[in-house]
Scaffold this motif. Structure first.
Motif, PDB file in Angstrom:
ATOM      1  N   VAL A   1      82.671  59.110  77.033  1.00  0.00           N
ATOM      2  CA  VAL A   1      83.954  59.211  76.344  1.00  0.00           C
ATOM      3  C   VAL A   1      84.305  57.856  75.743  1.00  0.00           C
ATOM      4  N   ARG A   2      84.790  57.871  74.506  1.00  0.00           N
ATOM      5  CA  ARG A   2      85.306  56.678  73.848  1.00  0.00           C
ATOM      6  C   ARG A   2      86.749  56.952  73.436  1.00  0.00           C
ATOM      7  N   VAL A   3      87.653  56.063  73.801  1.00  0.00           N
ATOM      8  CA  VAL A   3      89.072  56.284  73.530  1.00  0.00           C
ATOM      9  C   VAL A   3      89.568  55.333  72.448  1.00  0.00           C
ATOM     10  N   VAL A   4      90.619  55.751  71.746  1.00  0.00           N
ATOM     11  CA  VAL A   4      91.331  54.883  70.810  1.00  0.00           C
ATOM     12  C   VAL A   4      92.774  54.798  71.281  1.00  0.00           C
ATOM     13  N   ALA A   5      93.426  53.669  71.007  1.00  0.00           N
ATOM     14  CA  ALA A   5      94.764  53.421  71.543  1.00  0.00           C
ATOM     15  C   ALA A   5      95.783  53.195  70.442  1.00  0.00           C
ATOM     16  N   GLY A   6      97.031  53.513  70.776  1.00  0.00           N
ATOM     17  CA  GLY A   6      98.120  53.287  69.836  1.00  0.00           C
ATOM     18  C   GLY A   6      98.427  51.820  69.632  1.00  0.00           C
ATOM     19  N   GLY A   7      98.162  50.993  70.643  1.00  0.00           N
ATOM     20  CA  GLY A   7      98.396  49.557  70.543  1.00  0.00           C
ATOM     21  C   GLY A   7      97.341  48.811  71.331  1.00  0.00           C
ATOM     22  N   ARG A   8      96.826  47.727  70.773  1.00  0.00           N
ATOM     23  CA  ARG A   8      95.793  46.947  71.460  1.00  0.00           C
ATOM     24  C   ARG A   8      96.433  45.684  72.030  1.00  0.00           C
ATOM     25  N   THR A   9      96.781  45.739  73.296  1.00  0.00           N
ATOM     26  CA  THR A   9      97.500  44.637  73.926  1.00  0.00           C
ATOM     27  C   THR A   9      96.556  43.504  74.324  1.00  0.00           C
TER      28      THR A   9
ATOM     29  N   ALA B   1      95.366  58.289  67.949  1.00  0.00           N
ATOM     30  CA  ALA B   1      96.384  57.492  68.639  1.00  0.00           C
ATOM     31  C   ALA B   1      96.816  56.274  67.838  1.00  0.00           C
ATOM     32  N   ARG B   2      95.895  55.672  67.116  1.00  0.00           N
ATOM     33  CA  ARG B   2      96.244  54.480  66.338  1.00  0.00           C
ATOM     34  C   ARG B   2      96.756  54.832  64.944  1.00  0.00           C
ATOM     35  N   TYR B   3      95.981  55.598  64.194  1.00  0.00           N
ATOM     36  CA  TYR B   3      96.308  55.811  62.787  1.00  0.00           C
ATOM     37  C   TYR B   3      97.428  56.825  62.562  1.00  0.00           C
ATOM     38  N   SER B   4      97.720  57.661  63.551  1.00  0.00           N
ATOM     39  CA  SER B   4      98.833  58.604  63.415  1.00  0.00           C
ATOM     40  C   SER B   4     100.168  57.976  63.810  1.00  0.00           C
TER      41      SER B   4
END
Length: 245
Positions: free
Chosen positions: A45-53, A103-106
């Protein structure tokens, strides 16, 4: 088999992480999430995030999404994932998302909160989640200094150097609430440059304390140049509170 698109609400204590984003040989939030999710889904699984802290920054409202052919019922995902995650990362909720959700681009905006507390000595507990100062916090002065920064501007002067295609962002909200003993700076924008939140808080504090004039603070915005002595506030006071869609 049609792949599912799953959206997770995630919280984490960023103290012992090198940041959110996966980095070879370093402990990251993304790395821990992908290990746990790969195990319960039975596939990589590879995840994408809304914010990269960044390193040391926390989250209570991080959003991640991933595609999978795993068949685990959505209502069982949080408990199963949490059983495979370390104590400083937790899944708060899970839902099936539309195929096009990202999660990021939306995302339409991110909301961060920065906490400052006034204590006569260092704090064994609060020091992990707040910037500890040893004088009253000038809340009203910080709130006044924040007003000219709201809107669409070039925030290059409030960011670390980086490969940014554009340094223009829309700051939707920049507010300061609290008391001389404890204050919270809330920052909402359509996107953030690296270090932007921490430099903004640093600039507000410096202006409220008389180290910068209000005009000098605005000049950083206008020229993209900041004084060499103006450093970002420490990461531990910063928390990603919410990602909006």
């Amino acid at each position: 088999m049609t792949a599912r698109n799953i959206r997770l609400l995630v919280e984490y204590d960023g103290t012992d992480f090198a940041g959110y984003q996966r980095q070879p040989g370093r402990r990251t939030v993304q790395g821990e999430l992908e290990r746990a999710l790969s195990r319960i889904m039975g596939e990589e699984v590879r995840v994408v995030a809304g914010g990269r802290t960044d390193a040391g920054v926390h989250a209570i409202g991080q959003v991640v999404s991933f595609h999978t052919e795993g068949r685990i019922p959505i209502e069982n995902v949080p408990e199963a994932a949490n059983a495979n995650l370390p104590r400083d990362v937790a899944i708060r909720g899970a839902e099936e998302a539309s195929p096009e959700f990202h999660a990021r681009y939306s995302a339409t905006s991110r909301i961060y909160r920065y906490t400052v507390v006034n204590r006569p000595t260092r704090s064994a507990l609060l020091g992990r989640y707040a910037m500890v100062v040893h004088k009253p916090i000038p809340v009203a002065e910080m709130a006044s200094a924040a007003k000219p920064l709201v809107g669409t501007h070039d925030f290059a002067g409030f960011a670390l150097a980086g490969d940014h295609r554009s340094t223009v962002r829309t700051l939707i909200r920049l507010s300061v609430d609290g008391s001389p003993q404890a204050a919270t700076v809330t920052i909402q924008a359509d996107g953030f440059l690296r270090g932007m939140v921490r430099f903004l808080v640093s600039g507000l504090l410096a202006t409220a304390q008389g180290k910068l004039s209000p005009e000098e603070l605005v000049r950083i915005l206008e020229t993209g140049q900041r004084p060499a002595w103006l450093c970002p506030v420490p990461p531990q006071g910063l928390c990603l509170a919410r990602v909006t869609y």
